[in-house]
Write a protein that holds these residues in place. Structure first.
Motif, short mmCIF file in Angstrom:
data_model
loop_
_atom_site.label_atom_id
_atom_site.label_comp_id
_atom_site.label_asym_id
_atom_site.label_seq_id
_atom_site.Cartn_x
_atom_site.Cartn_y
_atom_site.Cartn_z
N ILE A 1 0.85 -1.20 0.00
CA ILE A 1 0.00 0.00 0.00
C ILE A 1 0.89 1.25 0.00
CG2 ILE A 1 -2.04 -1.03 1.08
CD1 ILE A 1 -1.07 -0.12 3.78
N PRO A 2 0.50 2.31 -0.73
CA PRO A 2 1.28 3.55 -0.68
C PRO A 2 1.20 4.16 0.72
CG PRO A 2 -0.72 3.86 -1.98
CD PRO A 2 -0.68 2.42 -1.58
N LEU A 3 2.32 4.71 1.16
CA LEU A 3 2.38 5.25 2.52
C LEU A 3 2.99 6.65 2.54
CD1 LEU A 3 3.88 2.11 4.33
CD2 LEU A 3 1.50 2.90 4.44
N ASP A 4 2.53 7.46 3.47
CA ASP A 4 3.21 8.69 3.83
C ASP A 4 4.06 8.37 5.05
OD1 ASP A 4 1.93 10.11 1.83
OD2 ASP A 4 0.44 11.00 3.17
N MET A 5 5.33 8.75 5.01
CA MET A 5 6.24 8.53 6.13
C MET A 5 6.52 9.87 6.78
SD MET A 5 8.90 5.85 4.49
CE MET A 5 8.30 4.35 3.72
N ILE A 6 6.17 9.97 8.05
CA ILE A 6 6.31 11.21 8.80
C ILE A 6 7.43 11.01 9.82
CG2 ILE A 6 5.11 12.87 10.27
CD1 ILE A 6 2.48 11.61 8.93
N PHE A 7 8.52 11.74 9.65
CA PHE A 7 9.70 11.61 10.48
C PHE A 7 9.61 12.62 11.62
CE2 PHE A 7 10.70 10.02 6.29
CZ PHE A 7 11.37 8.83 6.55
N ILE A 8 9.70 12.13 12.87
CA ILE A 8 9.37 12.92 14.06
C ILE A 8 10.50 12.84 15.09
CG2 ILE A 8 7.65 13.22 15.89
CD1 ILE A 8 5.79 11.41 14.05
N ASP A 9 10.85 13.98 15.69
CA ASP A 9 11.89 13.95 16.72
C ASP A 9 11.31 13.51 18.07
OD1 ASP A 9 10.76 16.20 17.99
OD2 ASP A 9 12.31 17.58 17.31
N GLU A 10 12.17 13.43 19.08
CA GLU A 10 11.76 12.92 20.40
C GLU A 10 10.74 13.81 21.09
OE1 GLU A 10 15.00 15.77 20.88
OE2 GLU A 10 14.89 13.97 19.66
N ARG A 11 10.63 15.07 20.66
CA ARG A 11 9.68 16.01 21.28
C ARG A 11 8.34 16.04 20.56
NH1 ARG A 11 12.35 21.24 23.51
NH2 ARG A 11 10.86 20.72 25.11
N GLY A 12 8.22 15.25 19.48
CA GLY A 12 6.97 15.21 18.74
C GLY A 12 6.89 16.22 17.61
N THR A 13 8.01 16.81 17.23
CA THR A 13 8.02 17.78 16.13
C THR A 13 8.30 17.06 14.82
OG1 THR A 13 8.85 19.50 17.61
CG2 THR A 13 9.10 19.88 15.24
N HIS B 1 7.81 12.23 3.82
CA HIS B 1 7.96 11.62 2.50
C HIS B 1 6.55 11.21 2.06
CE1 HIS B 1 9.96 9.52 -0.81
NE2 HIS B 1 8.95 8.68 -0.69
N HIS B 2 6.05 11.85 1.01
CA HIS B 2 4.68 11.61 0.56
C HIS B 2 4.62 10.45 -0.43
CE1 HIS B 2 3.20 15.37 2.34
NE2 HIS B 2 4.36 15.88 1.98
N ASN B 3 3.58 9.64 -0.29
CA ASN B 3 3.23 8.58 -1.24
C ASN B 3 4.40 7.68 -1.64
OD1 ASN B 3 0.37 8.55 -1.86
ND2 ASN B 3 0.70 10.68 -2.49
N ALA C 1 -1.22 12.78 4.55
CA ALA C 1 -0.44 13.90 5.11
C ALA C 1 -0.82 15.20 4.40
CB ALA C 1 1.06 13.63 4.99
N LYS C 2 -0.97 15.16 3.08
CA LYS C 2 -1.38 16.37 2.33
C LYS C 2 -2.82 16.74 2.66
CE LYS C 2 1.86 16.54 -1.39
NZ LYS C 2 2.18 16.55 -2.78
N GLN C 3 -3.71 15.74 2.74
CA GLN C 3 -5.10 16.03 3.08
C GLN C 3 -5.21 16.69 4.45
OE1 GLN C 3 -7.82 12.75 2.64
NE2 GLN C 3 -6.98 12.18 0.64
#
Length: 152
Positions: free
Chosen positions: A89-101, A106-108, A134-136
């Motif tokens: 399945i296509p995925l959006d990958m959201i890279f997050i630091d330890e503080r939640g930022t 990386h889209h689709n 992520a875009k939506q």
């Protein structure tokens, strides 16, 4: 006297167990919230926090509900990379630091593509959600993510 002591002990144990239960409910690792310009978006996450669960990720799955995702916890902040081998399945990958930022998105990501997808920055977490969401949601670097494991 012993009966009174026993009753007090039972009451104390009941309070302790109830407190532990309530704290567990408040810190449920399955609940994550994306804070965006359009509001808060709750996501139910499956945790990948061991070498085995991180290695398997979402491979071999053919669908995922819109309000669900997988949260990878690397237990430390570092640069990471993903690929889509055996992911259908296509995925959006959201890279997050330890503080939640959110540091990078990386889209689709293309299903079954073996190309490496780097975090670009040191991160502790990666959230995978269905491609296009992520875009939506209007997610962008700098937005916050709330989860009990994040030090926000």
């Amino acid at each position: 006297m012993q009966s009174e002591l026993l009753q007090r002990s039972v009451k104390l144990l009941s309070v302790i167990f109830l407190t532990i239960f309530l704290v567990g409910c408040l810190h449920n690792d399955k609940n994550l919230v994306l804070q965006t310009d359009i509001g808060e978006i709750p996501i139910t996450v499956e945790l990948a926090d061991t070498p085995e669960t991180r290695r398997r990720g979402l491979m071999f799955r053919t669908k995922m509900p819109r309000d669900e995702g997988m949260l990878f916890d690397f237990q430390e902040t570092r640069e990471v990379a993903f690929w889509m081998r055996n992911t259908f399945i296509p995925l959006d990958m959201i890279f997050i630091d330890e503080r939640g930022t959110i540091k990078h998105i990386h889209h689709n990501a293309v299903p079954q593509d073996p190309t490496s997808i780097p975090s670009k920055y040191p991160v502790r977490f990666v959230l995978e959600i269905n491609g296009g969401l992520a875009k939506q949601y209007g997610l962008k670097p700098g937005d916050q993510v709330r989860h009990p494991r994040m030090n926000s």
